[in-house]
Design a protein around this motif. Sequence first.
Motif, mmCIF file in Angstrom:
data_model
loop_
_atom_site.group_PDB
_atom_site.id
_atom_site.type_symbol
_atom_site.label_atom_id
_atom_site.label_comp_id
_atom_site.label_asym_id
_atom_site.label_seq_id
_atom_site.Cartn_x
_atom_site.Cartn_y
_atom_site.Cartn_z
ATOM 1 N N VAL A 44 -29.084 5.764 75.299
ATOM 2 C CA VAL A 44 -29.113 6.871 76.261
ATOM 3 C C VAL A 44 -28.429 6.442 77.561
ATOM 4 O O VAL A 44 -27.643 7.201 78.141
ATOM 5 C CB VAL A 44 -30.556 7.357 76.521
ATOM 6 C CG1 VAL A 44 -30.617 8.317 77.692
ATOM 7 C CG2 VAL A 44 -31.135 8.013 75.275
ATOM 8 N N ALA A 45 -28.701 5.235 78.011
ATOM 9 C CA ALA A 45 -28.084 4.734 79.249
ATOM 10 C C ALA A 45 -26.566 4.634 79.094
ATOM 11 O O ALA A 45 -25.818 5.068 79.979
ATOM 12 C CB ALA A 45 -28.675 3.380 79.624
ATOM 13 N N VAL A 46 -26.117 4.087 77.980
ATOM 14 C CA VAL A 46 -24.672 3.965 77.742
ATOM 15 C C VAL A 46 -24.030 5.350 77.701
ATOM 16 O O VAL A 46 -22.972 5.578 78.294
ATOM 17 C CB VAL A 46 -24.394 3.180 76.441
ATOM 18 C CG1 VAL A 46 -22.939 3.308 76.013
ATOM 19 C CG2 VAL A 46 -24.778 1.713 76.616
ATOM 20 N N MET A 47 -24.683 6.281 77.019
ATOM 21 C CA MET A 47 -24.140 7.641 76.940
ATOM 22 C C MET A 47 -24.082 8.289 78.325
ATOM 23 O O MET A 47 -23.115 8.973 78.653
ATOM 24 C CB MET A 47 -24.942 8.490 75.969
ATOM 25 C CG MET A 47 -24.749 8.020 74.531
ATOM 26 S SD MET A 47 -25.324 9.175 73.332
ATOM 27 C CE MET A 47 -24.236 10.534 73.585
ATOM 28 N N ALA A 48 -25.100 8.076 79.123
ATOM 29 C CA ALA A 48 -25.123 8.668 80.460
ATOM 30 C C ALA A 48 -23.994 8.108 81.321
ATOM 31 O O ALA A 48 -23.352 8.850 82.069
ATOM 32 C CB ALA A 48 -26.469 8.410 81.127
ATOM 33 N N PHE A 49 -23.757 6.815 81.216
ATOM 34 C CA PHE A 49 -22.732 6.186 82.048
ATOM 35 C C PHE A 49 -21.311 6.427 81.544
ATOM 36 O O PHE A 49 -20.360 6.258 82.288
ATOM 37 C CB PHE A 49 -22.999 4.692 82.200
ATOM 38 C CG PHE A 49 -24.244 4.419 82.989
ATOM 39 C CD1 PHE A 49 -24.396 4.903 84.283
ATOM 40 C CD2 PHE A 49 -25.278 3.692 82.447
ATOM 41 C CE1 PHE A 49 -25.546 4.665 85.013
ATOM 42 C CE2 PHE A 49 -26.438 3.443 83.168
ATOM 43 C CZ PHE A 49 -26.572 3.931 84.454
ATOM 44 N N THR A 50 -21.175 6.837 80.286
ATOM 45 C CA THR A 50 -19.843 7.110 79.743
ATOM 46 C C THR A 50 -19.555 8.608 79.669
ATOM 47 O O THR A 50 -18.552 9.015 79.100
ATOM 48 C CB THR A 50 -19.683 6.495 78.343
ATOM 49 O OG1 THR A 50 -20.672 7.027 77.463
ATOM 50 C CG2 THR A 50 -19.775 4.977 78.397
#
Length: 146
Positions: A44-50
Amino acid sequence: MTNTGDLTTATTALGDARAQEALATVKKCVTLFGAVGVIVLGVVAVMAFTGGEASGFMWVRGVVLVAMAALIHRMTVRAAEGSYKAFDRVRTLSTVMPIAIIGVDLIPGLCPAWYAVLQGLSALALAGVAVITRGAALRAAFPGGK
């Protein structure tokens, strides 16, 4: 107030190799539940930052389930020390939480399929805990509300 006789009985029963093995397996399942939760939160964090899809629901649920994994693990440790209350809470949470997790995942449009699948996998680890805590070894180690 703790009845010393009851605690001694629970501790003696927990000395049984089958009970210790069952509790070790419960700890592993709870750790797996937490590990999958951390992976989900990381994705979720990676998706939010990308710039991918990461809703507030996904963040909050991810954090809550990781926190619950830590809490259940602590209760499992206390159960291994002879606490019937902790054992009963682990048994109850491991029964209710998978139903709630999967039930929420089935609500259409609430979360993406990948998120629901990963959360469902984590729920399987808790379902294993529910089965193990109702097995003969732990029923013998914790015969009643003490």
